[in-house]
Structures are given as C-alpha cells and as structure tokens.
Design an enzyme around this catalytic site. Structure first.
Site, mmCIF file in Angstrom:
data_model
loop_
_atom_site.group_PDB
_atom_site.id
_atom_site.type_symbol
_atom_site.label_atom_id
_atom_site.label_comp_id
_atom_site.label_asym_id
_atom_site.label_seq_id
_atom_site.Cartn_x
_atom_site.Cartn_y
_atom_site.Cartn_z
ATOM 1 N N GLY A 152 1.036 -1.285 -0.149
ATOM 2 C CA GLY A 152 0.077 -0.336 -0.145
ATOM 3 C C GLY A 152 0.969 1.234 -0.550
ATOM 4 N N ALA A 202 -0.726 -5.364 12.505
ATOM 5 C CA ALA A 202 -1.535 -3.614 12.124
ATOM 6 C C ALA A 202 0.001 -3.719 11.610
ATOM 7 C CB ALA A 202 -1.489 -3.307 13.660
ATOM 8 N N ILE A 203 0.171 -3.327 10.657
ATOM 9 C CA ILE A 203 1.582 -2.345 10.384
ATOM 10 C C ILE A 203 1.232 -1.213 9.938
ATOM 11 C CG2 ILE A 203 3.009 -2.617 8.474
ATOM 12 C CD1 ILE A 203 2.787 -5.343 9.505
ATOM 13 N N GLY A 204 -0.104 -0.602 10.308
ATOM 14 C CA GLY A 204 0.041 0.456 10.016
ATOM 15 C C GLY A 204 0.326 0.891 8.474
ATOM 16 N N ASN A 247 -1.120 -0.827 -5.451
ATOM 17 C CA ASN A 247 -2.000 -0.882 -4.005
ATOM 18 C C ASN A 247 -1.853 0.888 -3.912
ATOM 19 O OD1 ASN A 247 -2.621 -1.106 -1.468
ATOM 20 N ND2 ASN A 247 -4.031 -2.523 -2.118
ATOM 21 N N CYS A 294 -9.109 1.649 4.793
ATOM 22 C CA CYS A 294 -7.968 2.984 5.270
ATOM 23 C C CYS A 294 -9.104 3.583 5.935
ATOM 24 C CB CYS A 294 -7.545 3.195 4.551
ATOM 25 S SG CYS A 294 -7.808 4.443 2.933
ATOM 26 N N GLY A 307 -1.468 -14.079 -0.155
ATOM 27 C CA GLY A 307 -0.963 -12.941 0.427
ATOM 28 C C GLY A 307 -0.052 -13.467 1.883
ATOM 29 N N THR A 308 -0.819 -14.363 2.577
ATOM 30 C CA THR A 308 0.315 -14.698 3.955
ATOM 31 C C THR A 308 0.767 -16.000 3.851
ATOM 32 O OG1 THR A 308 -1.544 -14.043 5.941
ATOM 33 C CG2 THR A 308 -0.569 -15.629 6.672
#
Ligand SMILES: Cc1cc2nc3c(=O)[nH]c(=O)nc-3n(C[C@H](O)[C@H](O)[C@H](O)COP(=O)(O)OP(=O)(O)OC[C@H]3O[C@@H](n4cnc5c(N)ncnc54)[C@H](O)[C@@H]3O)c2cc1C
Ligand SMILES: Cc1cc2nc3c(=O)[nH]c(=O)nc-3n(C[C@H](O)[C@H](O)[C@H](O)COP(=O)(O)O)c2cc1C
Ligand code: FES
Lengths: 306, 259
Positions: free
Chosen positions: A49, A73-75, A102, A133, A268-269
C-alpha cells in the site's frame, strides 16, 4: 503433465499470463522474493500500500500468529510515492508479469493527488485502491464501509489516471454487494476481495492485547471461507471481474476461488510460511486443471454447481 | 526454487535445549555470525509461520542451530527426526562486525547461540575473545556448558559465567562483570533479553566502546516484506526491520526507551 493447460486470464483490460498475483503488503516490492521464485512466472505483483508521503506505521508488536492465521497492524508503513517511483518501480517495470500498485490515502483529495503523482510512470499496469483505510474527513470510519465514499474515491482515482482501476473491498461490512455495485458504477474495472478481517488477540496472563494497536487484520487459511462467500456473492451481482483472495495456500484453494466466481486470485500470507508460494500456487493450479481435464483455467471461473 | 534443509541430527544438550544439525550447503557456505534462517516446522497451517533462528555454526555443508523450546513451534521442532526436510531459507539479515582485536561478547540465555559462532570465528582470526555468559541458573544445562567450556579451551576463548541463583560462576546479572571487562575491550557484541541488552548498551556507551546487539522480534516473512518485525530507531529514524537492517544493529541506532 501431458496436456498444456491454458492459463492466461483477462482482468478487465489487463491480460495476465496466469491467474495468480502476489497480494499487497505480503510481497514488499517484489524484489524481496526474487531469490525464492521466478517473478516472471507470476500473473502479477501487487505492491505494498503506497501513500503520497512515506509512513512509519504503527509501534510494535505489529504481528501475532493466531489459529491458522495471523493478525497484523502494520499501519500502512511504506516508502512514499517518490522513493517508490525512483527506487522500487524500475525493478518491477523490467519484469514480464503485471505490476499493480495498491494505493492508500486518508481523503478523496489525497487519493486524487496520489493517482496524479503516479500518472505516466513507466511499468505500472493497474492501480488497486485500498478502501479499508480510515477516511479522516469522514470521521475516521473506513471508506470501504460506505458506498458513497467508495464511489467518490474510485472516481477521483479514475479521473487522475489513465490506468485500469481495481477497488479492493473490505470484508468488515454486513453486505459487500452495494459497495461493489457503487465501485462498478464509478468506473472500477475490477474488484479485489477480501482484505483482512478485523480481529484481536489477548494475552490472558498479562491481561494485555498482543498487538500494540490493540486490533489488527486477520489473514491466512482461517479466513478462506469468508473470502469464498464474499467472492461468490459479489461476482454474481456485478458485471466486472473479481480478483479473489483470502487464505489461499495451494492451487486447489485458488481453484475454489475461481469456481466461486473470481477471474484471478492473489496469494498473501502464504508467502510468509513459504516464500515460493505464489509460483507454487500457479503451478499447482495448472496441475489441478490438467488432472481435472480442464483445458483452460477460464472454464473454472464461476463454474460452481449450486 | 523452494528451499529446504535436511535434518542430520538433533541432540538434547540441556533442559529443553537442542542442538540441531541441518544439511544446507548453500546456507552454510553463505552464512556469517549473526545472520539467521527461517525454519518452517510444519507442512500445514499449524503453525502457519516459520520461526527465525540464529546460525550457531557452519561446518562444511552443515548448519548448526541451538535453540530452546518455548512454545508450540519449537516443541514441534524438537520432535523432528533425522532425515526430515524442513523448509528453510537464509542466511538472512546482517551479521556482527568481527573486525576487532579484543572483543567482549555478552550473552544472556539462548543469546549464546549466535555469539558463540562469532566467538569461534574471531578467535580463529587471532582475536583475544572474552565471553560473559549469563544464565538464570546452571541447573539442566550441564551438557551445553561442558561443550562450550571444551570449545573455549581449545579455541583460546576466555569464558566466564554468571547465574542469578549462584549455581555457576559469579552470582548476579551478567552485566555485573562488564565494567571490569570493558577496560580491555575494543568492541562489545551482545545478544539476550531486551532488558539485558539495554543495560549492556548503556555500559558500553559510558565506557565509549562500540557496541552491536542482536535483537529479536516476532517475524512473519524474514525477508523484509511484511514490516512486522520492527523495533524503534533513535528519534527521526522511524523503525528498523530486525530481519533486514538487523538482527545485528549498532546499539546507538536503537531507541532503548521505546523498545
Ligand atoms: C533473529 C532471531 C534469531 C533467533 N535465534 C534464536 C536461537 O538461535 N535460538 C533460540 O532458541 N531462539 C531464537 N530466536 C527466538 C525464536 O525465534 C523463538 O523462540 C521462536 O520463534 C518461538 O516459537 P514457538 O512457536 O516455540 O513459540 P510461540 O510462543 O508459540 O510462538 C508464537 C509466535 O511468537 C513468535 N515468537 C515467540 N518468541 C519469540 C522470540 N523470542 N523472538 C521472535 N519471535 C518470537 C514465534 O515466531 C511465533 O510466531 C530468535 C529470534 C529471532 C527474531
Ligand atoms: C502483513 C500484511 C500487510 C498487508 N498490507 C496490505 C496493504 O498495504 N494494502 C492492502 O490492500 N492489503 C494489505 N494486506 C491484506 C492482504 O493483501 C490480503 O488482502 C489479506 O491478507 C488476505 O489474504 P491472505 O489471507 O492470502 O493473506 C496485508 C496483509 C498482511 C498480512
Ligand atoms: S519479518 Fe517481515 S519484514 Fe521482517
């Protein structure tokens, strides 16, 4: 494998060599994984992102493993548009696979500005809007839960870019269909779903949350049933392609998403537990097709018998 | 290009402590003290993520990992039989700067794993290596301690112990031995619990001796992509990824107050 399976798919105007892309935030800027797989064998890479300005992100701990999944919760920590264009994009631009960027911003104007900043940059094939977001002007509620905001963001990005626009939907809503329809009407070429599901983990002995941010987004195999359901619901309601994701670990998982109605998928993961996952999933999907007598992966799309 | 390592052997060397020997020629050839590998102990979704482990040594095609069972991943690892292949990738991260004459190595608990690799490498290059090894108690660690003592003697490494219960060496924390040891040292390398590292960093700074620490953080990818493993950098520096900028960091780069 005797027979050669046709793997190319079209997501709107974008042609992918195969339906498997690396998901945003789990694949860095691609280069991080270059040692572990052949990036040219992927359908595409969706980058972390990106915001106009660099962001430090949340304080640690930012991740915690949960049952068959993880919370993060990377932010939205990221290098910002300038460093992205100068240092990250050239490597990606040289790849055969498609590059989807992204986007993250905290207001409609900021989204417009970000799209404008990326305009004309060589090597970007599509933009994916992360609407999960918080909308700062909208009181911090996520854009993605409100059809009107989603439409406004989609339009703002479209008007400031010549690239195909994908909208990545959040699962943290009662019904994703009205939001999907709003994005379609505002000009989205495709919809990606799902983003992470909000969750929490607690250390009972310390009586503290396990993430500094208290809450985070759940991803991994644990969320696959939720993703499949949402892809199924949304793909039946819209006329644009759906890119399915959430908990894909194997080629068969990818096939399930195609059957549910996705035209392409993102991994993803899974890349964390095995950095070669994206390529492996693409290979396994082709093998699955060969075993099942499917000559073209497109035959699977929406082919769920209900 | 999936990366594997084959388990050659696995021996218990203390209470819940294991020495794992892996056949991983490419990793063994490329590793240096302070770097780490990601090891996936399960093939399925439980546990989902790989575990980071420092390299404890490299011998030919073999990679040594010294680890302690602390949860389900390490417990599962301890039951892995020779011959099994584990997903394993590395070496990852930045290692220690070994370029000094009189290094002081300060280890707390399993922090000895990477430091011992550094100690042996530096002693081989002719450095005068001192290791201070702090443990809660020596009970249960006799095999490991015997191995380390033998290797210290053979490699001309000075090895001193502290234990919190006084069962071996000086009673107290490992930092108690530091002020005197620092008088001769031209660099400090440390690995252990965060509170210990903070104290070590502060003593080294007071003595104006350069100090590198190896940090731990929960990791998902190990390759710099997920941004999950960060520690706070000194003001203005944002965050540092332990897997990429670390795990070995100059102590002066870390914001110890926020760690
Ligand atoms: C760079 C690095 C090098 C390491 N080297 C060694 C070593 O040489 N020997 C050794 O015994 N241990 C080492 N560790 C710690 C080791 O990774 C953890 O003990 C291990 O991940 C615990 O897994 P578990 O499933 O048994 O524990 P659980 O508590 O069940 O793990 C749950 C989650 O927390 C994470 N976690 C738990 N403890 C730690 C920790 N201390 N650091 C980072 N993540 C943690 C796990 O990876 C997992 O995702 C190292 C950690 C890092 C970051
Ligand atoms: C560590 C991490 C960071 C992520 N960062 C982003 C991001 O920057 N933008 C975004 O749209 N999604 C982000 N996601 C969500 C993923 O792209 C994906 O939607 C979600 O993880 C579900 O797929 P999975 O189960 O295959 O991981 C992130 C996920 C994780 C685990
Ligand atoms: S573990 Fe993923 S960035 Fe460090």
């Amino acid at each position: 494998m005797g027979t050669k399976v046709k793997t190319a798919v079209k997501v709107g105007s974008l042609e992918l060599a195969n339906p498997v892309l690396a998901a945003s935030g789990t694949f860095g800027y691609g280069r991080e994984f270059a040692k572990y797989l052949d990036l040219n064998r992927l359908g595409g890479v969706v980058t972390k992102g990106l915001s106009l300005e660099p962001r430090d992100g949340n304080p640690p701990p930012r991740i915690v493993e949960t049952a068959a999944g993880m919370l993060n919760a990377i932010g939205l920590a990221n290098v910002g548009a300038e460093v992205f264009l100068e240092e990250k994009l050239p490597f990606l631009a040289a790849l055969d696979c498609k590059v989807v960027v992204n986007l993250y911003a905290e207001g409609i104007d900021q989204f417009a500005g970000l799209a404008e900043r990326l305009r004309g940059a060589e090597g970007i094939d599509a933009l994916e809007i992360n609407v999960s977001c918080p909308n700062v002007k909208g009181g911090g509620v996520a854009f993605g839960v409100d059809p009107i905001s989603v439409a406004a963001v989609t339009r703002a990005v479209r008007e400031n870019s010549d690239l195909p626009v994908w909208v990545k939907l959040t699962p943290n809503v009662t019904d994703p269909v009205p939001i999907a329809l709003a994005a379609q009407k505002a000009g989205a070429e495709a919809l990606s779903l799902i983003n992470t599901i909000m969750g929490m983990a607690i250390d009972a002995r310390r009586r503290t949350p396990r993430l500094a941010n208290v809450m985070g987004g759940l991803s991994g195999p644990a969320i696959k049933p939720v993703g499949l359901r949402m892809v199924h619901l949304v793909s039946r309601a819209v006329d644009i392609p759906v890119v399915g994701l959430g908990g894909i670990m194997t080629g068969e998982d990818a096939a399930e998403y195609l059957l549910a109605g996705a035209t392409a998928v993102q991994v993803g993961t899974a890349s964390f537990g095995d950095p070669s996952s994206c390529q492996r999933v693409a290979d396994e999907l082709a093998q699955f097709c060969a075993q099942e007598g499917v000559a073209d992966v497109n035959e699977l799309v929406g082919a769920l018998k209900t | 290009m999936r990366k594997y390592a084959k388990v050659v052997s696995q021996e218990p060397v203390g209470a819940g402590v294991f020495l794992l020997r892996l056949e991983a020629p490419a990793v063994a050839a490329a590793t240096s003290p302070g770097t780490f590998v990601m090891l996936r102990v399960s093939g399925g979704p439980e546990p989902l993520l790989a575990r980071p482990f420092s390299v404890h040594g490299a011998e030919g095609d073999h990679l040594l990992i010294l680890y302690q069972v602390v949860g389900r991943g390490t417990e599962m690892l301890s039951r892995v039989e020779p011959g099994r292949e584990l997903a394993c990738w590395g070496p990852l991260g930045n290692g220690f700067n070994l370029d000094c004459q009189r290094p002081l190595l300060v280890a707390g608990g399993m922090g000895v794993a990477p430091l011992w690799f550094a100690a042996r490498a530096m002693a081989e290059r002719g450095a005068e290596v001192s290791v201070l090894f702090g443990l809660a108690g020596a009970g249960g660690y006799s095999e490991l301690l015997a191995v380390l003592q033998d290797q210290a003697e053979a490699g001309k490494i000075s090895l001193s112990f502290t234990t919190e219960d006084g069962s071996l060496g000086e009673k107290g924390l490992v930092t108690h031995l530091m002020p005197q040891a620092l008088e001769r040292a031209d660099r400090v390398l440390a690995c252990g619990p965060p509170a210990m590292l903070k104290a070590v960093a502060s003593l080294a700074a007071e003595a104006e001796v350069a100090c590198q620490v190896s940090l731990e953080a929960p990791m998902a990818c190990g390759v710099g992509a997920c941004l999950g493993c960060v520690v706070p950098a000194v003001p203005g520096g944002g965050y540092l990824r332990v897997c990429q900028e670390g795990p070995v960091l100059g102590a002066a780069r870390v914001d110890w107050e926020r760690l």
